[in-house]
Design a protein around this motif. Structure first.
Motif, short mmCIF file in Angstrom:
data_model
loop_
_atom_site.label_atom_id
_atom_site.label_comp_id
_atom_site.label_asym_id
_atom_site.label_seq_id
_atom_site.Cartn_x
_atom_site.Cartn_y
_atom_site.Cartn_z
N ASP A 101 46.83 46.62 41.51
CA ASP A 101 47.66 45.43 41.69
C ASP A 101 46.81 44.22 42.03
O ASP A 101 47.05 43.12 41.53
CB ASP A 101 48.69 45.67 42.80
CG ASP A 101 49.78 46.65 42.38
OD1 ASP A 101 49.95 46.85 41.17
OD2 ASP A 101 50.44 47.21 43.27
N LEU A 102 45.81 44.41 42.88
CA LEU A 102 44.94 43.30 43.28
C LEU A 102 44.15 42.75 42.10
O LEU A 102 44.11 41.53 41.89
CB LEU A 102 44.00 43.75 44.40
CG LEU A 102 43.10 42.66 45.00
CD1 LEU A 102 42.85 42.94 46.48
CD2 LEU A 102 41.74 42.56 44.28
N ILE A 103 43.50 43.64 41.34
CA ILE A 103 42.67 43.12 40.26
C ILE A 103 43.52 42.49 39.17
O ILE A 103 43.15 41.47 38.59
CB ILE A 103 41.72 44.19 39.67
CG1 ILE A 103 42.50 45.34 39.02
CG2 ILE A 103 40.78 44.70 40.73
CD1 ILE A 103 41.60 46.31 38.26
N SER A 105 46.55 41.02 39.49
CA SER A 105 47.07 39.74 39.98
C SER A 105 45.99 38.67 40.01
O SER A 105 46.21 37.54 39.57
CB SER A 105 47.66 39.94 41.38
OG SER A 105 47.97 38.69 41.98
N THR A 106 44.82 39.03 40.52
CA THR A 106 43.76 38.03 40.69
C THR A 106 43.21 37.56 39.35
O THR A 106 43.05 36.35 39.12
CB THR A 106 42.62 38.62 41.55
OG1 THR A 106 43.15 39.09 42.79
CG2 THR A 106 41.56 37.55 41.83
N ILE A 107 42.94 38.48 38.45
CA ILE A 107 42.38 38.09 37.16
C ILE A 107 43.41 37.34 36.31
O ILE A 107 43.09 36.34 35.66
CB ILE A 107 41.84 39.33 36.41
CG1 ILE A 107 40.64 39.92 37.16
CG2 ILE A 107 41.44 38.97 34.98
CD1 ILE A 107 40.15 41.24 36.62
N THR A 108 44.65 37.79 36.34
CA THR A 108 45.70 37.14 35.56
C THR A 108 45.96 35.73 36.06
O THR A 108 46.15 34.79 35.27
CB THR A 108 47.00 37.96 35.59
OG1 THR A 108 46.74 39.28 35.16
CG2 THR A 108 48.04 37.35 34.67
N THR A 109 45.96 35.55 37.37
CA THR A 109 46.24 34.24 37.95
C THR A 109 45.05 33.30 37.83
O THR A 109 45.19 32.15 37.38
CB THR A 109 46.62 34.38 39.44
OG1 THR A 109 47.75 35.23 39.57
CG2 THR A 109 46.93 33.02 40.05
N ASN A 110 43.88 33.77 38.23
CA ASN A 110 42.72 32.89 38.37
C ASN A 110 41.97 32.62 37.08
O ASN A 110 41.29 31.59 36.96
CB ASN A 110 41.73 33.48 39.38
CG ASN A 110 42.28 33.55 40.79
OD1 ASN A 110 43.43 33.18 41.04
ND2 ASN A 110 41.48 34.04 41.70
#
Length: 247
Positions: A101-103, A105-110
């Motif tokens: 979930d973290l990777i 969310s972070t890659i998709t958003t940032n």
């Protein structure tokens, strides 16, 4: 970049650095449109700045990006500045099991979000006599913080992407710039009261001064040290050792 007379779209404009930039640019008489997922933050920001507008956007959703881009082009044909600011930051442990979930969310958003947003608006921006794309990265893209490894990696990727975008648009009317903040007192990692972080108002003031120049990389004074250490692996070790020491 001229600081007045623009129509500016800022992702993640309801809080932190995004809101600070939005309010500073709004105060100069620009038409500013902010976006974000949280309607409450957007409303609070626009209510405090009469004339500023907002649109709800899920930067992780390609359909939301496409719909908002079309809305902007239709309702704000003078749009000539895009600031890709939206981002998330979480502590992680890349020496352990992967947190899917973290990777994601972070890659998709940032990373994927700004690339998609730029792709949705770049042809419109090319039609203007002068236009600007500003990608907000981080000094952690140059000297990674090991406890936020995924975040740091996305910011390194944004730096690389920005360089490629600048090259590909070199013969167009679109200027591509990068803003790489240091640690700033915002809600990221609950840093709003962090004494080691740069006060937001100070960061915005210094950034606005640089924004009025032709500098492609906008690096405030507090970020210069890490900016200068690109590729210095020994400094990266020292930097992370320092962060792990009790304060």
């Amino acid at each position: 970049m001229k600081l007045t007379g623009n129509t500016i779209f800022i992702t993640g404009g309801g809080s932190g650095i995004g809101r600070g930039l939005a309010e500073a640019l709004h105060a100069l008489g620009n038409q500013v449109i902010i976006s974000g997922r949280r309607l409450g933050s957007l409303t609070q920001t626009t209510d405090a700045n009469p004339g500023m507008q907002s649109v709800q956007l899920d930067i992780t959703n390609p359909k939301s990006i496409a719909a908002v881009a079309q809305q902007l082009i239709t309702e704000h044909p003078a749009l000539n500045v895009l600031i890709n600011n939206a981002g998330v930051m979480h502590f992680d442990n890349v020496a352990g099991a992967v947190d899917e979930d973290l990777i994601t969310s972070t890659i998709t958003t940032n990373l994927m979000g700004p690339i998609r947003m730029t792709g949705a608006l770049v042809e419109h921006l090319k039609q203007h006599e002068t236009a600007t794309i500003i990608n907000v990265s981080s000094v952690l893209g140059f000297v990674p913080m090991a406890t936020t490894a995924v975040y740091s990696s996305t910011k390194a990727a944004m730096h690389s992407y920005t360089q490629s975008l600048r090259f590909r648009l070199r013969d167009s009317s679109v200027t591509v710039r990068e803003l790489a903040p240091p640690w700033v007192r915002t809600d990221l990692l609950n840093s709003s009261e962090e004494p080691r972080a740069m006060p937001l108002a100070e960061f915005i003031s210094e950034t606005m001064a640089i924004l009025g120049t032709d500098s492609e990389e906008m690096i405030v004074e507090r970020a210069q040290l890490l900016w200068s250490k690109i590729g210095d692996t020994s400094f990266t070790t020292q930097f992370n050792d320092t962060l792990e020491q009790p304060q």
